[in-house]
Design a protein around this motif. Structure first.
Motif, PDB file in Angstrom:
ATOM      1  N   TYR A 374     -30.817 -18.719  37.872  1.00  0.00           N
ATOM      2  CA  TYR A 374     -31.153 -19.026  36.479  1.00  0.00           C
ATOM      3  C   TYR A 374     -31.813 -17.842  35.768  1.00  0.00           C
ATOM      4  O   TYR A 374     -31.975 -17.874  34.548  1.00  0.00           O
ATOM      5  N   LEU A 375     -32.209 -16.815  36.524  1.00  0.00           N
ATOM      6  CA  LEU A 375     -33.028 -15.767  35.937  1.00  0.00           C
ATOM      7  C   LEU A 375     -32.277 -14.911  34.923  1.00  0.00           C
ATOM      8  O   LEU A 375     -32.800 -14.609  33.844  1.00  0.00           O
ATOM      9  N   GLN A 376     -31.045 -14.517  35.253  1.00  0.00           N
ATOM     10  CA  GLN A 376     -30.360 -13.542  34.411  1.00  0.00           C
ATOM     11  C   GLN A 376     -30.162 -14.038  32.981  1.00  0.00           C
ATOM     12  O   GLN A 376     -30.453 -13.322  32.013  1.00  0.00           O
ATOM     13  N   GLU A 377     -29.698 -15.282  32.820  1.00  0.00           N
ATOM     14  CA  GLU A 377     -29.450 -15.786  31.463  1.00  0.00           C
ATOM     15  C   GLU A 377     -30.740 -15.927  30.668  1.00  0.00           C
ATOM     16  O   GLU A 377     -30.732 -15.814  29.435  1.00  0.00           O
ATOM     17  N   LEU A 378     -31.855 -16.162  31.359  1.00  0.00           N
ATOM     18  CA  LEU A 378     -33.135 -16.269  30.663  1.00  0.00           C
ATOM     19  C   LEU A 378     -33.748 -14.899  30.404  1.00  0.00           C
ATOM     20  O   LEU A 378     -34.381 -14.680  29.360  1.00  0.00           O
ATOM     21  N   LEU A 379     -33.567 -13.966  31.350  1.00  0.00           N
ATOM     22  CA  LEU A 379     -34.032 -12.596  31.115  1.00  0.00           C
ATOM     23  C   LEU A 379     -33.344 -11.990  29.894  1.00  0.00           C
ATOM     24  O   LEU A 379     -33.949 -11.227  29.130  1.00  0.00           O
TER      25      LEU A 379
END
Length: 476
Positions: A374-379
């Motif tokens: 989930y990190l990349q889309e939120l970063l």
């Protein structure tokens, strides 16, 4: 040829059953369909025994808000709502939507006469619990997801036995899955001392009753109806750094005095009725008048698969969309549902400081891979992530601006939102929020930031593991 057609029809029937039963949870449907595709028939058997919708089960009478005994419990005496208190109209001034949503949460009054003490880490929390247990005169209610038969577990065992022998009524609830390793000798010693001990669900019973996927993740201590504890800490050596793999264990609990303790009590007695069938739920002895003069505002919110509301998930969402300046989150497991993802994205895009602390070392590899997915889309939209490196961070804390903070048992993951029985304290006192803010800043100093450009360079193998873990993440 006929047998191929029959197998195809059987597969279609199994897939259709999952889609119909899980129509409210598309992500969960996809996860179970993937398992069914990889393991035909076996996957459907797994689904039938461990994942069917809890509310569809027949044997949930003790945990239904429609139950007549529950109605008596929910109208227990002495509970004081902020709506009836002087100054209640100024609560969350300027945040009318959030205020009205919180006021409409079923069986969760916003209380105005409370004292709140934030307890950082297990050593402080255990000492505070043991001190209050030692003062008990009438009853001790003790409920945990995990209780271990180790040095810490035996300290509490001894304290509870001592009070039981002195005539104090002691009730203990443990989760059959979370405490599966708890020895029979430990339980027998409690019972011999006159302590009433019940599992929420024994693992074998849960399996055959098709509820293995639903766990009581609550951590509650209530002493004499006057002081209560709730937060992320269970009973075991690992919480004081006894796990050689994880090392130092960072956690957060709160100790409550005042009106909010009645709601901790109500939650415990609801669970106690479910596990024991004991009907003396509304006795005034469990809701004694208190003398707290502090006006800290607290709302205790419980949730579980037996209720019509996903109350904690919806409280998280309501808080996130109300943020104007900051959203600070600490959680050991980060598997958000689409609504939480959208709320975090919207906040970050609109300029809110969204900062999330996760563990660098996790206690579950597959959950850690799912979290990273989930990190990349939120970063990409400006959400900042930090990985805690001092040990394992297990605290479940959300801070929204200076208007609210929550501490409890629920992680920011779909298991906590939709499958577990959870319990959170929501607090609105600036002093309490500032105290939690100091802990958050301290944890940031022991963490390293996830840099987007570096994170995007992880290997294809890592990305494949993350995609597979994310596909299955609704089941964890």
């Amino acid at each position: 040829m006929l047998w191929i057609i029959l197998l195809l029809l059987l597969f279609i029937f199994q897939a259709a059953t999952i889609l119909i039963c899980e129509y409210k949870r598309p992500a969960k449907s996809i996860a179970w369909l993937s398992i069914l595709f990889i393991f035909p028939i076996i996957g459907f058997i797994m689904y039938y025994f461990i994942a069917r919708e809890y509310a569809r089960r027949k044997k949930v009478h003790g945990h239904s808000s429609d139950n007549s005994d529950m109605q008596k419990l929910q109208s227990a005496p002495y509970t004081v709502s902020l709506d009836a208190q002087k100054g209640g109209d100024s609560f969350l001034l300027g945040e009318q939507r959030l205020r009205e949503w919180l006021r409409h949460v079923p069986h969760a009054p916003i209380t105005g006469m409370n004292q709140v003490d934030v307890l950082t880490n297990a050593d402080v929390t255990y000492e505070a619990m043991l001190e209050e247990i030692g003062k008990a005169r009438d009853h001790i209610h003790f409920e945990f997801y995990t209780i271990r038969d180790d040095a810490i577990g035996r300290r509490f065992q001894e304290a509870l036995i001592t009070k039981a022998k002195a005539g104090v009524a002691v009730r203990v609830i443990y989760d059959g899955v979370g405490s599966h390793a708890l020895s029979k000798a430990y339980i027998s010693s409690l019972k011999r001392a006159g302590i009433a001990v019940e599992p929420f669900l024994k693992p074998l019973i849960a399996f055959f009753d098709k509820r293995l996927n639903y766990r009581n993740h609550r951590k509650i201590v209530v002493v004499d109806g006057l002081v209560g504890f709730v937060g992320g800490i269970n009973i075991g050596n690992e919480y004081v750094g006894g796990d050689p793999k994880l090392g130092f264990w960072r956690d957060t609990h709160v100790m409550l005095h005042g009106d909010s303790v009645y709601d901790l009590q109500r939650t415990f007695l609801t669970d106690w009725y479910f596990v024991s069938g004991e009907r003396s739920l509304g006795e005034k002895r469990y809701y004694p008048a208190h003398s707290v003069q502090e006006s800290s505002i607290v709302q205790v919110i419980s949730s579980g698969p037996d209720t019509r509301w996903d109350a904690i998930q919806e409280m998280y969402f309501a808080g996130l969309i109300a943020a104007k300046k900051r959203i600070w989150i600490t959680t050991p497991y980060f598997i958000p549902d689409p609504s939480i993802i959208m709320a975090l994205k919207s906040a970050a895009i609109s300029g809110v400081d969204v900062c999330i602390i996760l563990p660098f070392e996790a206690d579950s590899a597959i959950v850690q891979y799912a979290s990273k997915s989930y990190l990349q889309e939120l970063l990409q939209v400006g959400v900042r992530f930090y990985l805690y490196r001092k040990g394992f961070i297990h605290a479940k804390v959300i801070i929204v601006d200076d208007i609210m903070a929550t501490v409890g048992t629920a992680n920011v993951d779909m298991r906590s939102f939709f499958s577990n029985f959870e319990l959170n304290a929501v607090m609105f006192d600036v002093k309490v929020i500032s105290r939690l803010e100091r802990d958050f800043v301290m944890d940031l100093e022991s963490s390293t930031e996830v840099i987007r450009s570096e994170f995007e360079m992880r290997s294809p193998g890592e990305k494949r593991k993350e995609r597979i873990a994310r596909l299955l993440s609704p089941l964890f």
